[in-house]
Write a protein that holds these residues in place. Structure first.
Motif, PDB file in Angstrom:
ATOM      1  N   VAL A  32       0.841  -1.253  -0.074  1.00 40.86           N
ATOM      2  CA  VAL A  32       0.057  -0.141   0.035  1.00 40.86           C
ATOM      3  C   VAL A  32       0.908   1.133  -0.084  1.00 40.86           C
ATOM      4  N   ALA A  33       0.614   2.065  -0.951  1.00 41.70           N
ATOM      5  CA  ALA A  33       1.659   3.256  -1.022  1.00 41.70           C
ATOM      6  C   ALA A  33       0.721   4.487  -0.297  1.00 41.70           C
ATOM      7  N   VAL A  34      -0.531   4.423  -0.493  1.00 38.76           N
ATOM      8  CA  VAL A  34      -1.397   5.404   0.140  1.00 38.76           C
ATOM      9  C   VAL A  34      -2.611   4.547   0.477  1.00 38.76           C
ATOM     10  N   PRO A  35      -2.839   4.717   1.789  1.00 40.96           N
ATOM     11  CA  PRO A  35      -3.992   3.899   2.402  1.00 40.96           C
ATOM     12  C   PRO A  35      -5.529   4.383   1.820  1.00 40.96           C
ATOM     13  N   ALA A  36      -6.309   3.470   1.992  1.00 37.91           N
ATOM     14  CA  ALA A  36      -7.719   3.681   1.569  1.00 37.91           C
ATOM     15  C   ALA A  36      -8.331   4.991   2.548  1.00 37.91           C
ATOM     16  N   GLY A  37      -9.277   5.689   2.141  1.00 40.17           N
ATOM     17  CA  GLY A  37      -9.974   6.632   3.037  1.00 40.17           C
ATOM     18  C   GLY A  37     -11.291   6.243   3.382  1.00 40.17           C
ATOM     19  N   VAL A  38     -12.109   7.336   2.925  1.00 40.99           N
ATOM     20  CA  VAL A  38     -13.682   7.272   3.271  1.00 40.99           C
ATOM     21  C   VAL A  38     -14.186   6.327   2.200  1.00 40.99           C
ATOM     22  N   PRO A  39     -14.844   5.176   2.471  1.00 42.70           N
ATOM     23  CA  PRO A  39     -15.281   4.363   1.308  1.00 42.70           C
ATOM     24  C   PRO A  39     -16.581   5.348   0.410  1.00 42.70           C
ATOM     25  N   VAL A  40     -16.108   4.960  -1.169  1.00 38.98           N
ATOM     26  CA  VAL A  40     -16.902   5.480  -2.131  1.00 38.98           C
ATOM     27  C   VAL A  40     -16.321   6.949  -2.401  1.00 38.98           C
ATOM     28  N   LEU A  41     -16.385   7.683  -1.103  1.00 41.28           N
ATOM     29  CA  LEU A  41     -15.942   9.235  -1.152  1.00 41.28           C
ATOM     30  C   LEU A  41     -14.542   9.407  -1.966  1.00 41.28           C
ATOM     31  N   ASP A  42     -13.678   8.439  -1.481  1.00 48.42           N
ATOM     32  CA  ASP A  42     -12.343   8.629  -1.714  1.00 48.42           C
ATOM     33  C   ASP A  42     -11.830   7.722  -3.076  1.00 48.42           C
ATOM     34  N   TRP A  43     -12.815   7.076  -3.613  1.00 43.75           N
ATOM     35  CA  TRP A  43     -12.500   6.332  -4.852  1.00 43.75           C
ATOM     36  C   TRP A  43     -11.578   7.104  -5.640  1.00 43.75           C
ATOM     37  N   SER A  44     -10.572   6.267  -6.000  1.00 44.15           N
ATOM     38  CA  SER A  44      -9.194   7.084  -6.829  1.00 44.15           C
ATOM     39  C   SER A  44      -9.520   6.492  -8.398  1.00 44.15           C
ATOM     40  N   GLU A  45      -9.891   7.427  -9.095  1.00 41.53           N
ATOM     41  CA  GLU A  45     -10.040   7.306 -10.561  1.00 41.53           C
ATOM     42  C   GLU A  45      -9.050   7.003 -11.416  1.00 41.53           C
ATOM     43  N   ASN A  46      -7.936   7.681 -11.064  1.00 39.91           N
ATOM     44  CA  ASN A  46      -6.879   7.711 -11.972  1.00 39.91           C
ATOM     45  C   ASN A  46      -5.520   8.338 -11.433  1.00 39.91           C
ATOM     46  N   LEU A  47      -4.161   8.478 -11.885  1.00 40.43           N
ATOM     47  CA  LEU A  47      -3.012   8.757 -11.237  1.00 40.43           C
ATOM     48  C   LEU A  47      -1.965   8.781 -12.171  1.00 40.43           C
ATOM     49  N   THR A  48      -1.077   9.757 -11.693  1.00 44.65           N
ATOM     50  CA  THR A  48       0.210   9.921 -12.400  1.00 44.65           C
ATOM     51  C   THR A  48       1.177  10.435 -11.482  1.00 44.65           C
ATOM     52  N   VAL A  49       2.626  10.331 -11.790  1.00 42.10           N
ATOM     53  CA  VAL A  49       3.610  10.797 -10.963  1.00 42.10           C
ATOM     54  C   VAL A  49       4.335  11.983 -12.056  1.00 42.10           C
ATOM     55  N   ASP A  50       4.524  12.959 -11.140  1.00 46.21           N
ATOM     56  CA  ASP A  50       5.433  14.056 -11.891  1.00 46.21           C
ATOM     57  C   ASP A  50       6.888  14.252 -11.943  1.00 46.21           C
ATOM     58  N   ALA A  51       7.317  15.195 -12.625  1.00 46.77           N
ATOM     59  CA  ALA A  51       8.962  14.998 -12.653  1.00 46.77           C
ATOM     60  C   ALA A  51       9.459  15.272 -11.478  1.00 46.77           C
ATOM     61  N   ALA A  52       9.026  15.651 -10.318  1.00 49.03           N
ATOM     62  CA  ALA A  52       9.433  15.861  -8.979  1.00 49.03           C
ATOM     63  C   ALA A  52       9.255  14.597  -8.269  1.00 49.03           C
ATOM     64  N   GLY A  53       8.795  13.561  -8.485  1.00 44.61           N
ATOM     65  CA  GLY A  53       8.307  12.170  -7.978  1.00 44.61           C
ATOM     66  C   GLY A  53       6.970  12.570  -7.108  1.00 44.61           C
ATOM     67  N   ASN A  54       6.179  13.498  -7.278  1.00 41.77           N
ATOM     68  CA  ASN A  54       5.101  13.513  -6.592  1.00 41.77           C
ATOM     69  C   ASN A  54       3.903  12.805  -7.285  1.00 41.77           C
ATOM     70  N   LEU A  55       3.036  11.999  -6.381  1.00 46.48           N
ATOM     71  CA  LEU A  55       1.917  11.190  -6.786  1.00 46.48           C
ATOM     72  C   LEU A  55       0.592  12.308  -7.048  1.00 46.48           C
ATOM     73  N   TRP A  56       0.044  12.179  -8.045  1.00 43.94           N
ATOM     74  CA  TRP A  56      -1.168  12.994  -8.398  1.00 43.94           C
ATOM     75  C   TRP A  56      -2.330  11.693  -8.337  1.00 43.94           C
ATOM     76  N   VAL A  57      -3.413  11.969  -7.671  1.00 36.39           N
ATOM     77  CA  VAL A  57      -4.525  11.239  -7.711  1.00 36.39           C
ATOM     78  C   VAL A  57      -5.789  11.968  -7.987  1.00 36.39           C
ATOM     79  N   ALA A  58      -6.570  11.247  -8.854  1.00 33.77           N
ATOM     80  CA  ALA A  58      -7.985  12.054  -9.347  1.00 33.77           C
ATOM     81  C   ALA A  58      -8.963  11.276  -8.246  1.00 33.77           C
ATOM     82  N   ARG A  59      -9.526  11.972  -7.347  1.00 33.78           N
ATOM     83  CA  ARG A  59     -10.690  11.733  -6.536  1.00 33.78           C
ATOM     84  C   ARG A  59     -11.977  12.059  -6.982  1.00 33.78           C
ATOM     85  N   VAL A  60     -12.482  11.116  -8.037  1.00 34.90           N
ATOM     86  CA  VAL A  60     -13.509  11.650  -8.779  1.00 34.90           C
ATOM     87  C   VAL A  60     -14.858  12.016  -7.893  1.00 34.90           C
ATOM     88  N   TRP A  61     -15.209  11.406  -6.900  1.00 36.30           N
ATOM     89  CA  TRP A  61     -16.490  11.708  -6.088  1.00 36.30           C
ATOM     90  C   TRP A  61     -15.878  12.969  -5.328  1.00 36.30           C
TER      91      TRP A  61
END
Length: 289
Positions: free
Chosen positions: A35-64
């Motif tokens: 697990v890189a990032v733990p789950a949060g609130v069910p449904v509300l924290d659905w992670s729809e997509n993701l990427t890593v930027d040039a600085a190594g930061n993780l970007w996560v789309a929380r659709v709901w």
């Protein structure tokens, strides 16, 4: 989203009576997960997509939550950007981060693409493109242009954000897209669930089927995909990570876990993939071999 939930219920119900077919995808040597990032609130924290930027930061789309979130290498949340039903975030050749929005049936054709400076302490998005129908997946091609998978197929956006009228793939319920060399690979769940297709960038109308994913003889709803180590890896609703040989269409499941939504490479740890999930957790996956 709601469609995926209904599809999952139907697949689970059918699985109770179905006999596994001989042609179901075999199991590969199994991947390892953490697990890189733990789950949060069910449904509300659905992670729809993701990427890593040039600085190594993780970007996560929380659709709901209607947010794009940035996490540092330690997993700490460092920024939250309001985005209406975000889908794929992708780093552009100009160093800006692009994220599709309107990834929900209620958005109609009001979807589009925003862009922002990923290095800013408090990123402020600006409008890049509009008029897309439920855009979901995205990827930049070798030409530096952004390719987007939408509910009606795939499109290409010019550098000014305008649609390129000379490039499109008619593919109902397209979901994910990954560009590898001169080819766009797409996932879709139209008349056939779990379809992986290819389209030459030079001739998108000549798209062909690579593979139709199944699980226990039943179609498996496929979400996004990534081209990694010479193969395609596809995320499915039933929680399988499926490796697809783009040359032969041969498939095998390297992981069975919770429902997956998208995949991303991590340049800092190239032996692994990152996966977003419907439960909200971000998984780090190490394919075997």
């Amino acid at each position: 989203m709601p469609l995926r939930t209904a599809v999952l219920a139907a697949l689970l119900a059918a699985a109770c009576t179905a006999v596994p077919a001989a042609h179901a995808a075999p199991s590969c040597p199994q991947a390892r997960t953490e697990v890189a990032v733990p789950a949060g609130v069910p449904v509300l924290d659905w992670s729809e997509n993701l990427t890593v930027d040039a600085a190594g930061n993780l970007w996560v789309a929380r659709v709901w939550r209607q947010q794009l979130q940035r996490y540092d290498r330690s997993g700490a949340l460092t920024a939250t950007v309001p985005v209406e039903y975000p889908g794929a975030p992708r780093l552009g050749p100009d160093g800006l981060l692009y994220v599709v929005f309107g990834d929900a049936p209620t958005a109609g054709d009001r979807g589009g693409v925003l862009r922002l400076d990923p290095t800013a302490a408090d990123p402020v998005p600006e409008l890049f493109a509009t008029g897309l129908t439920m855009p979901n997946g995205a990827d930049f091609g070798p030409d530096g242009q952004l390719y987007v998978a939408t509910a009606t197929g795939a499109v290409r956006l010019r550098a000014d954000g305008a649609l390129d009228p000379g490039w499109s793939v008619a593919l109902p319920s397209a979901n994910g897209i990954a560009i590898a060399g001169d080819t766009a690979y797409l996932t879709s769940n139209g008349a056939t669930l779990g379809r992986v297709s290819r389209a030459p960038l030079a001739d998108p109308a000549a798209h062909t089927v690579v593979a139709d994913l199944t699980n226990g003889g039943l179609p498996d709803y496929v979400d996004d995909l990534v081209h990694y180590d010479g193969a395609l890896y596809a995320a499915t609703l039933t929680g399988r990570l499926v490796r697809v040989d783009p040359a032969t269409g041969a498939t095998c499941a390297v992981l069975g876990t919770q429902p997956l939504t998208a995949l991303a490479a991590d340049p800092a740890r190239p032996e692994t993939l990152l996966a977003s999930t419907e439960g909200g957790a971000i998984l780090r996956i190490t394919p075997a071999g």
